[in-house]
Design a protein around this motif. Structure first.
Motif, PDB file in Angstrom:
ATOM      1  N   GLN A 149       0.577  -1.063  -0.008  1.00  0.00           N
ATOM      2  CA  GLN A 149       0.491   0.167   0.019  1.00  0.00           C
ATOM      3  C   GLN A 149       0.985   0.783   0.653  1.00  0.00           C
ATOM      4  OE1 GLN A 149      -2.622   0.038   3.525  1.00  0.00           O
ATOM      5  NE2 GLN A 149      -3.351  -2.257   2.161  1.00  0.00           N
ATOM      6  N   ARG A 150       0.795   2.443  -0.619  1.00  0.00           N
ATOM      7  CA  ARG A 150       1.541   3.561  -0.867  1.00  0.00           C
ATOM      8  C   ARG A 150       1.218   4.054   0.095  1.00  0.00           C
ATOM      9  NH1 ARG A 150       2.025   6.154  -5.078  1.00  0.00           N
ATOM     10  NH2 ARG A 150       0.533   5.342  -6.435  1.00  0.00           N
ATOM     11  N   GLU A 151       0.789   3.945   1.717  1.00  0.00           N
ATOM     12  CA  GLU A 151       0.913   4.915   2.727  1.00  0.00           C
ATOM     13  C   GLU A 151       2.026   3.834   3.479  1.00  0.00           C
ATOM     14  OE1 GLU A 151      -1.762   6.051   6.827  1.00  0.00           O
ATOM     15  OE2 GLU A 151      -2.767   5.350   5.082  1.00  0.00           O
ATOM     16  N   THR A 152       2.023   2.889   3.326  1.00  0.00           N
ATOM     17  CA  THR A 152       3.157   2.146   3.998  1.00  0.00           C
ATOM     18  C   THR A 152       4.208   2.231   3.620  1.00  0.00           C
ATOM     19  OG1 THR A 152       1.130   0.345   4.375  1.00  0.00           O
ATOM     20  CG2 THR A 152       3.605  -0.469   4.431  1.00  0.00           C
ATOM     21  N   ALA A 153       4.140   1.672   2.253  1.00  0.00           N
ATOM     22  CA  ALA A 153       5.138   2.707   1.253  1.00  0.00           C
ATOM     23  C   ALA A 153       6.626   3.999   2.553  1.00  0.00           C
ATOM     24  CB  ALA A 153       5.235   2.566  -0.028  1.00  0.00           C
ATOM     25  N   TYR A 154       5.143   4.906   1.986  1.00  0.00           N
ATOM     26  CA  TYR A 154       5.674   6.309   2.680  1.00  0.00           C
ATOM     27  C   TYR A 154       6.311   5.765   4.600  1.00  0.00           C
ATOM     28  CZ  TYR A 154       3.616   8.354  -1.537  1.00  0.00           C
ATOM     29  OH  TYR A 154       4.090   9.276  -2.595  1.00  0.00           O
ATOM     30  N   ARG A 155       5.974   5.412   5.224  1.00  0.00           N
ATOM     31  CA  ARG A 155       5.984   4.777   5.815  1.00  0.00           C
ATOM     32  C   ARG A 155       7.250   4.147   6.126  1.00  0.00           C
ATOM     33  NH1 ARG A 155       2.647   8.519   9.403  1.00  0.00           N
ATOM     34  NH2 ARG A 155       0.644   7.710   8.656  1.00  0.00           N
ATOM     35  N   ASN A 156       7.818   3.199   5.295  1.00  0.00           N
ATOM     36  CA  ASN A 156       9.402   2.106   5.642  1.00  0.00           C
ATOM     37  C   ASN A 156      10.283   3.503   5.113  1.00  0.00           C
ATOM     38  OD1 ASN A 156       7.926   0.075   6.237  1.00  0.00           O
ATOM     39  ND2 ASN A 156       7.403  -0.322   3.360  1.00  0.00           N
ATOM     40  N   LEU A 157       9.744   4.800   4.264  1.00  0.00           N
ATOM     41  CA  LEU A 157      10.628   6.167   3.803  1.00  0.00           C
ATOM     42  C   LEU A 157      11.054   6.931   5.007  1.00  0.00           C
ATOM     43  CD1 LEU A 157       9.525   7.023   0.543  1.00  0.00           C
ATOM     44  CD2 LEU A 157      11.995   6.088   1.263  1.00  0.00           C
ATOM     45  N   LEU A 158      10.200   6.800   5.455  1.00  0.00           N
ATOM     46  CA  LEU A 158      10.028   7.622   6.905  1.00  0.00           C
ATOM     47  C   LEU A 158      11.096   6.694   8.176  1.00  0.00           C
ATOM     48  CD1 LEU A 158       6.881   8.986   7.875  1.00  0.00           C
ATOM     49  CD2 LEU A 158       8.845  10.154   6.567  1.00  0.00           C
ATOM     50  N   GLU A 159      10.766   5.539   8.258  1.00  0.00           N
ATOM     51  CA  GLU A 159      11.972   4.879   9.203  1.00  0.00           C
ATOM     52  C   GLU A 159      12.981   4.525   8.469  1.00  0.00           C
ATOM     53  OE1 GLU A 159       9.881   0.996   9.105  1.00  0.00           O
ATOM     54  OE2 GLU A 159       8.213   1.652  10.797  1.00  0.00           O
ATOM     55  N   ARG A 160      13.517   4.739   6.832  1.00  0.00           N
ATOM     56  CA  ARG A 160      14.644   4.656   6.913  1.00  0.00           C
ATOM     57  C   ARG A 160      15.662   5.906   6.714  1.00  0.00           C
ATOM     58  NH1 ARG A 160      12.137   1.507   2.200  1.00  0.00           N
ATOM     59  NH2 ARG A 160      12.432   3.185   1.735  1.00  0.00           N
ATOM     60  N   ASN A 161      15.504   6.583   7.405  1.00  0.00           N
ATOM     61  CA  ASN A 161      15.675   8.366   6.503  1.00  0.00           C
ATOM     62  C   ASN A 161      15.170   9.337   7.665  1.00  0.00           C
ATOM     63  OD1 ASN A 161      16.973   7.659   3.853  1.00  0.00           O
ATOM     64  ND2 ASN A 161      14.694   7.229   3.417  1.00  0.00           N
ATOM     65  N   ASP A 162      15.786   9.528   8.419  1.00  0.00           N
ATOM     66  CA  ASP A 162      15.685  10.663   9.345  1.00  0.00           C
ATOM     67  C   ASP A 162      15.888  12.331   8.963  1.00  0.00           C
ATOM     68  OD1 ASP A 162      18.341  10.715   9.590  1.00  0.00           O
ATOM     69  OD2 ASP A 162      18.830  10.520  11.618  1.00  0.00           O
ATOM     70  N   ASN A 163      16.134  12.581   8.251  1.00  0.00           N
ATOM     71  CA  ASN A 163      16.466  13.556   7.560  1.00  0.00           C
ATOM     72  C   ASN A 163      15.293  14.800   7.213  1.00  0.00           C
ATOM     73  OD1 ASN A 163      16.400  16.229   4.923  1.00  0.00           O
ATOM     74  ND2 ASN A 163      18.631  15.825   5.164  1.00  0.00           N
ATOM     75  N   PRO A 164      15.057  15.553   8.600  1.00  0.00           N
ATOM     76  CA  PRO A 164      14.046  16.582   8.516  1.00  0.00           C
ATOM     77  C   PRO A 164      13.225  17.071   7.042  1.00  0.00           C
ATOM     78  CG  PRO A 164      15.964  17.140  10.204  1.00  0.00           C
ATOM     79  CD  PRO A 164      16.032  16.537   8.549  1.00  0.00           C
ATOM     80  N   GLU A 165      14.020  17.753   6.300  1.00  0.00           N
ATOM     81  CA  GLU A 165      13.501  17.862   5.118  1.00  0.00           C
ATOM     82  C   GLU A 165      12.907  16.508   3.848  1.00  0.00           C
ATOM     83  OE1 GLU A 165      16.206  18.962   5.805  1.00  0.00           O
ATOM     84  OE2 GLU A 165      16.389  20.604   5.928  1.00  0.00           O
ATOM     85  N   PHE A 166      13.813  15.937   4.308  1.00  0.00           N
ATOM     86  CA  PHE A 166      12.553  14.589   3.664  1.00  0.00           C
ATOM     87  C   PHE A 166      11.496  13.943   4.074  1.00  0.00           C
ATOM     88  CE2 PHE A 166      12.559   9.458   2.515  1.00  0.00           C
ATOM     89  CZ  PHE A 166      12.906  10.125   1.513  1.00  0.00           C
ATOM     90  N   GLN A 167      11.514  14.062   5.934  1.00  0.00           N
ATOM     91  CA  GLN A 167      10.762  13.118   6.896  1.00  0.00           C
ATOM     92  C   GLN A 167       8.964  14.911   5.848  1.00  0.00           C
ATOM     93  OE1 GLN A 167      11.109  12.036  10.486  1.00  0.00           O
ATOM     94  NE2 GLN A 167      11.959  10.171  10.117  1.00  0.00           N
ATOM     95  N   SER A 168       9.696  15.718   6.212  1.00  0.00           N
ATOM     96  CA  SER A 168       8.668  16.437   6.250  1.00  0.00           C
ATOM     97  C   SER A 168       7.699  16.260   4.610  1.00  0.00           C
ATOM     98  CB  SER A 168       9.272  18.211   6.206  1.00  0.00           C
ATOM     99  OG  SER A 168       8.024  19.095   5.519  1.00  0.00           O
ATOM    100  N   LEU A 169       9.268  16.389   3.915  1.00  0.00           N
ATOM    101  CA  LEU A 169       8.100  15.678   2.443  1.00  0.00           C
ATOM    102  C   LEU A 169       7.271  14.662   2.261  1.00  0.00           C
ATOM    103  CD1 LEU A 169       7.770  16.390  -0.493  1.00  0.00           C
ATOM    104  CD2 LEU A 169       9.725  14.746  -0.816  1.00  0.00           C
ATOM    105  N   ILE A 170       7.528  13.325   2.877  1.00  0.00           N
ATOM    106  CA  ILE A 170       7.202  11.929   2.780  1.00  0.00           C
ATOM    107  C   ILE A 170       5.517  12.404   3.941  1.00  0.00           C
ATOM    108  CG2 ILE A 170       7.096   9.541   3.369  1.00  0.00           C
ATOM    109  CD1 ILE A 170       8.830  11.013   1.038  1.00  0.00           C
TER     110      ILE A 170
END
Length: 251
Positions: A149-170
């Protein structure tokens, strides 16, 4: 890796500054280019610690300078080296994400405004980027292809990266997915915000550098310049046309 597997159980028990959860987080955020598991990483610490111990013991037997100290420092270096390297790699990778994001978002926004779907835009645009940004969104696309699911894939992106700008985007994309906010607008606004943040960051670093430059000038450049001038004056006083030596010779 063979010996790391053998010492993995000991490494998980001797986990100073390297709890399993922390190691898992570091490996995920660093990209884990060597495909290490948490157990292998913990075992690798112990292997390098033992190598450091034998190297220090050999230095002591041979009689190298500071041999007694190497018996302590080499094992410590062997133990902490993997920890420092993987943490440094994770930090560099997150900084690389921040650097590429604004251009990536602008390109995606333009593609979306032209009527291209988000999935197609990601697949096409990501080919022109390198590094962690390409790795992360390629993995995201792969997860979508596998039926995640797209939302789950987004959550996985958040878990793999802690960059503030990237997290804000996701997080903005997740919110836009739920509320139906136009994604092209989200990308454009995020790109502008990131460029403004980068500009403020550069100004902040420049402001911090100014006192350091003043400190170096005050305590290094200025004393050296004074010593050089004083040395030239002293040499001129001794060996110049009107030097003290010539005055004594005239008498």
């Amino acid at each position: 890796m063979k010996y790391a597997d053998e010492f993995s159980e000991i490494g998980q028990r001797i986990n100073f500054f390297s709890e399993n959860q922390d190691v898992r987080d570091w490996l995920r955020k660093s990209g884990n280019r060597y495909n290490l598991s948490v157990e292998q990483f913990q075992g690798l610490k112990i292997v390098l610690l033992l190598i450091g111990f034998f190297a220090g013991f050999l230095s002591l037997i041979i009689g190298l300078p500071f041999g007694a100290y190497t018996l302590i420092f080499y094992p410590l270096i062997g133990y902490f080296l993997p920890i420092l390297l993987v943490r440094s790699q994770a930090k560099k990778r997150q900084e690389a994400l921040r650097y590429d994001l604004p251009d990536f978002l602008d390109t995606i926004s333009t593609s979306l405004q032209a009527g291209v779907s988000l999935d197609q835009a990601l697949r096409e645009v990501i080919r022109f980027f390198d590094g962690p940004l390409r790795e992360e969104f390629s993995r995201f696309n792969h997860e979508i292809d596998l039926g995640v699911q797209r939302e789950t894939a987004y959550r996985n992106l958040l878990e793999r990266n802690d960059n503030p700008e990237f997290q804000s985007l996701i997080k903005a994309l997740v919110q836009g997915l739920k509320l139906g906010v136009p994604i092209a607008t989200t990308f454009k606004v995020q790109a502008e915000d990131m460029r403004q943040f980068r500009e403020e960051k550069v100004k902040e670093l420049a402001a911090k550098a100014s006192p350091k430059v003043t400190l170096v000038t005050t305590f290094v450049v200025a004393p050296v310049s004074i010593l050089m001038i004083a040395g030239l004056m002293l040499l001129n006083l001794i060996f110049g046309e009107n030097s003290i030596l010539k005055l004594f010779n005239n008498f």
